[in-house]
Write an enzyme that holds these catalytic residues in place. Sequence first.
Site, PDB file in Angstrom:
ATOM      1  N   PHE A   1      -4.883  -6.358   3.761  1.00 32.50           N
ATOM      2  CA  PHE A   1      -6.380  -6.284   4.004  1.00 32.50           C
ATOM      3  C   PHE A   1      -7.423  -7.359   4.600  1.00 32.50           C
ATOM      4  O   PHE A   1      -7.856  -6.575   5.660  1.00 32.50           O
ATOM      5  CB  PHE A   1      -6.751  -6.058   2.742  1.00 32.50           C
TER       6      PHE A   1
ATOM      7  N   LYS B   1     -11.175  -6.133  -4.848  1.00 35.11           N
ATOM      8  CA  LYS B   1     -10.876  -4.806  -6.498  1.00 35.11           C
ATOM      9  C   LYS B   1     -10.855  -4.808  -7.061  1.00 35.11           C
ATOM     10  O   LYS B   1      -9.515  -4.699  -7.185  1.00 35.11           O
ATOM     11  CB  LYS B   1     -10.862  -3.373  -5.639  1.00 35.11           C
TER      12      LYS B   1
ATOM     13  N   LYS C   1     -11.580   2.097 -10.397  1.00 34.66           N
ATOM     14  CA  LYS C   1     -10.781   3.119 -10.129  1.00 34.66           C
ATOM     15  C   LYS C   1      -9.146   2.928  -9.557  1.00 34.66           C
ATOM     16  O   LYS C   1      -7.795   3.724  -9.878  1.00 34.66           O
ATOM     17  CB  LYS C   1     -11.026   4.159  -7.890  1.00 34.66           C
TER      18      LYS C   1
ATOM     19  N   ASP D   1     -12.660   6.523  -3.595  1.00 34.83           N
ATOM     20  CA  ASP D   1     -11.938   5.621  -3.664  1.00 34.83           C
ATOM     21  C   ASP D   1     -10.916   6.130  -4.157  1.00 34.83           C
ATOM     22  O   ASP D   1      -9.560   6.429  -4.636  1.00 34.83           O
ATOM     23  CB  ASP D   1     -11.882   4.869  -3.922  1.00 34.83           C
TER      24      ASP D   1
ATOM     25  N   THR E   1      -7.400   7.176  -3.975  1.00 35.69           N
ATOM     26  CA  THR E   1      -5.607   5.757  -4.649  1.00 35.69           C
ATOM     27  C   THR E   1      -4.749   6.829  -5.972  1.00 35.69           C
ATOM     28  O   THR E   1      -3.475   6.556  -5.927  1.00 35.69           O
ATOM     29  CB  THR E   1      -6.613   4.599  -5.222  1.00 35.69           C
TER      30      THR E   1
HETATM   31  N1  LIG Z   1      -4.439  -3.553   0.878  1.00 35.65           N
HETATM   32  C1  LIG Z   1      -4.923  -2.888   1.156  1.00 35.65           C
HETATM   33  O1  LIG Z   1      -4.632  -1.377   1.272  1.00 35.65           O
HETATM   34  C2  LIG Z   1      -6.394  -2.777   0.487  1.00 35.65           C
HETATM   35  C3  LIG Z   1      -6.165  -3.705  -0.124  1.00 35.65           C
HETATM   36  N2  LIG Z   1      -7.633  -4.199  -0.583  1.00 35.65           N
HETATM   37  C4  LIG Z   1      -8.353  -5.304  -1.768  1.00 35.65           C
HETATM   38  O2  LIG Z   1      -8.127  -6.373  -1.038  1.00 35.65           O
HETATM   39  C5  LIG Z   1      -7.742  -7.544  -1.845  1.00 35.65           C
HETATM   40  C6  LIG Z   1      -6.461  -8.597  -1.544  1.00 35.65           C
HETATM   41  O3  LIG Z   1      -5.354  -7.516  -1.621  1.00 35.65           O
HETATM   42  P1  LIG Z   1      -3.874  -7.379  -0.186  1.00 35.65           P
HETATM   43  O4  LIG Z   1      -4.864  -7.679   0.902  1.00 35.65           O
HETATM   44  O5  LIG Z   1      -4.088  -5.911  -0.079  1.00 35.65           O
HETATM   45  O6  LIG Z   1      -3.569  -8.306  -0.836  1.00 35.65           O
HETATM   46  P2  LIG Z   1      -1.809  -8.731  -0.604  1.00 35.65           P
HETATM   47  O7  LIG Z   1      -0.804  -8.662  -1.350  1.00 35.65           O
HETATM   48  O8  LIG Z   1      -1.201  -8.169   1.081  1.00 35.65           O
HETATM   49  O9  LIG Z   1      -1.672 -10.276  -0.416  1.00 35.65           O
HETATM   50  C7  LIG Z   1      -2.645 -11.619  -1.213  1.00 35.65           C
HETATM   51  C8  LIG Z   1      -2.987 -12.642  -0.186  1.00 35.65           C
HETATM   52  O10 LIG Z   1      -3.445 -13.630  -1.333  1.00 35.65           O
HETATM   53  C9  LIG Z   1      -3.407 -14.565  -1.283  1.00 35.65           C
HETATM   54  N3  LIG Z   1      -3.205 -15.601  -2.481  1.00 35.65           N
HETATM   55  C10 LIG Z   1      -2.331 -15.036  -3.353  1.00 35.65           C
HETATM   56  N4  LIG Z   1      -2.905 -15.730  -3.749  1.00 35.65           N
HETATM   57  C11 LIG Z   1      -3.286 -17.039  -2.854  1.00 35.65           C
HETATM   58  C12 LIG Z   1      -3.988 -18.155  -3.598  1.00 35.65           C
HETATM   59  N5  LIG Z   1      -3.800 -18.986  -4.965  1.00 35.65           N
HETATM   60  N6  LIG Z   1      -5.079 -18.826  -2.824  1.00 35.65           N
HETATM   61  C13 LIG Z   1      -4.635 -18.401  -1.385  1.00 35.65           C
HETATM   62  N7  LIG Z   1      -3.900 -17.364  -0.933  1.00 35.65           N
HETATM   63  C14 LIG Z   1      -3.979 -16.685  -2.380  1.00 35.65           C
HETATM   64  C15 LIG Z   1      -1.084 -14.513  -0.398  1.00 35.65           C
HETATM   65  O11 LIG Z   1      -1.252 -15.587   0.842  1.00 35.65           O
HETATM   66  P3  LIG Z   1       0.554 -15.304   0.610  1.00 35.65           P
HETATM   67  O12 LIG Z   1       1.002 -14.737   1.479  1.00 35.65           O
HETATM   68  O13 LIG Z   1       0.759 -16.959   0.635  1.00 35.65           O
HETATM   69  O14 LIG Z   1       1.148 -15.058  -0.320  1.00 35.65           O
HETATM   70  C16 LIG Z   1      -1.654 -13.108   0.131  1.00 35.65           C
HETATM   71  O15 LIG Z   1      -2.021 -13.507   1.861  1.00 35.65           O
HETATM   72  C17 LIG Z   1      -7.045  -6.703  -3.447  1.00 35.65           C
HETATM   73  O16 LIG Z   1      -8.398  -7.123  -3.990  1.00 35.65           O
HETATM   74  C18 LIG Z   1      -7.191  -4.885  -2.679  1.00 35.65           C
HETATM   75  O17 LIG Z   1      -7.423  -4.442  -4.276  1.00 35.65           O
HETATM   76  C19 LIG Z   1      -8.799  -3.276  -0.279  1.00 35.65           C
HETATM   77  C20 LIG Z   1      -8.883  -2.467   0.272  1.00 35.65           C
HETATM   78  C21 LIG Z   1      -7.507  -2.033   0.772  1.00 35.65           C
HETATM   79  O1  LIG Z   2      -8.007  -0.115  -2.391  1.00 31.61           O
HETATM   80  C1  LIG Z   2      -7.378   0.748  -2.005  1.00 31.61           C
HETATM   81  C2  LIG Z   2      -7.393   1.541  -1.137  1.00 31.61           C
HETATM   82  O2  LIG Z   2      -8.733   2.029  -1.038  1.00 31.61           O
HETATM   83  C3  LIG Z   2      -5.576   0.175  -1.694  1.00 31.61           C
HETATM   84  O3  LIG Z   2      -5.427   0.631  -3.020  1.00 31.61           O
HETATM   85  P1  LIG Z   2      -3.892  -0.036  -3.720  1.00 31.61           P
HETATM   86  O4  LIG Z   2      -4.348  -1.787  -3.653  1.00 31.61           O
HETATM   87  O5  LIG Z   2      -3.387   0.259  -4.957  1.00 31.61           O
HETATM   88  O6  LIG Z   2      -2.797  -0.415  -2.509  1.00 31.61           O
END
Ligand SMILES: NC(=O)C1=CN([C@@H]2O[C@H](COP(=O)(O)OP(=O)(O)OC[C@H]3O[C@@H](n4cnc5c(N)ncnc54)[C@H](OP(=O)(O)O)[C@@H]3O)[C@@H](O)[C@H]2O)C=CC1
Ligand SMILES: O=C(CO)COP(=O)(O)O
Length: 314
Positions: A11, A96, A179, A232, A236
Amino acid sequence: MSVAVIGAGAFGTALAVVLAGKAPVTLWGRDIGWAGTRENPRLPGIRLPDSLRVTDALQDCLADTVLLALPAQVLGGFLAEQGQLFDGRRLVSCAKGIDLASLTGPSALIGAACPQATVAVLTGPSFAADIARGLPTALTLACADPQAAQSLQHQLSTGALRLYRTTDVPGAELGGALKNVIAIAAGAAIGAGYGDSARASIVTRGFAEMVRLATALGARAETLAGLSGLGDLVLTCTSDQSRNFRYGLALGAGRDFAAGTTVEGAATARAVTALAVRMGIEMPVSNLVAGLAEGRIAMEHALDILLNRPLKEE
Ligand SMILES: NC(=O)C1=CN([C@@H]2O[C@H](COP(=O)(O)OP(=O)(O)OC[C@H]3O[C@@H](n4cnc5c(N)ncnc54)[C@H](OP(=O)(O)O)[C@@H]3O)[C@@H](O)[C@H]2O)C=CC1
Ligand SMILES: O=C(CO)COP(=O)(O)O
């Protein structure tokens, strides 16, 4: 105004990619060994634009507006160590979930660690891959300060990414967190073969309990009916792109699920259960998800637990 994104997951990277189309952006990750390839393995197939700088040095990220795109259960620890670096800036939570340690949302964690910051929340129906590909998306930008909300709305909107604003921070944040829990339940119903009608009941009754808890915590009901809540929830609970939904599918079908995948709803269900007990609020679907995720409840008993509750008014 400059923008930095903390968290190079799917994200954070997607947001950084599209915002870099407007102005230079800095993206921070703890492990950026991939940066030379200009493609993040967490967001495959998306080439990073030249205007996006990737760094593992937080000192490079002292921008006016900083998006915090770390998972909810990681954010508290990060802020405890690094929060003072970012105090006084505009800090936008993109996570989230509800923090299991404090039973608060990301905005409260940020406010506690950075008392001089302007705290905002960016949330709503959007998969990272869709945003990064430039597909049309509408999100909610919440900030208690209406002027800051308007300014952030303009700064973070793009041609394809349309932000609506609200001052209801708890409403926007809780919709996005809750959600995920209901999406696990919806996935479990489909995975177990209970069918689309069962899923529709779970989505609807799940939405009722989302509104119940969120309004008790200070949210406005109409925010829950907007993009950040119902919008959302629908996305989801109906898309295989969702990790929470896919995790639920695996639970329902009795299959293993890839360890290390970010599934915010699992920990958040446990936080919700604790909050519900504290506040005397009924959250049957969320309680069930917490029990399934913790292994306290077996899938074969899940349906009985929901169907054998006393009959009641809707
Ligand atoms: N993906 C999506 O479609 C969406 C996600 N979100 C929200 O965004 C947030 C992040 O999700 P998303 O980006 O998908 O997650 P990912 O699983 O893609 O990535 C998680 C990230 O967090 C990093 N991380 C984990 N632990 C640590 C730590 N202790 N210190 C620093 N970095 C850390 C990881 O680093 P490393 O790679 O080094 O492990 C990685 O870069 C969540 O709350 C999610 O609900 C919201 C909308 C859409
Ligand atoms: O928040 C999201 C879509 O709005 C992403 O959902 P997931 O974390 O379940 O992949």
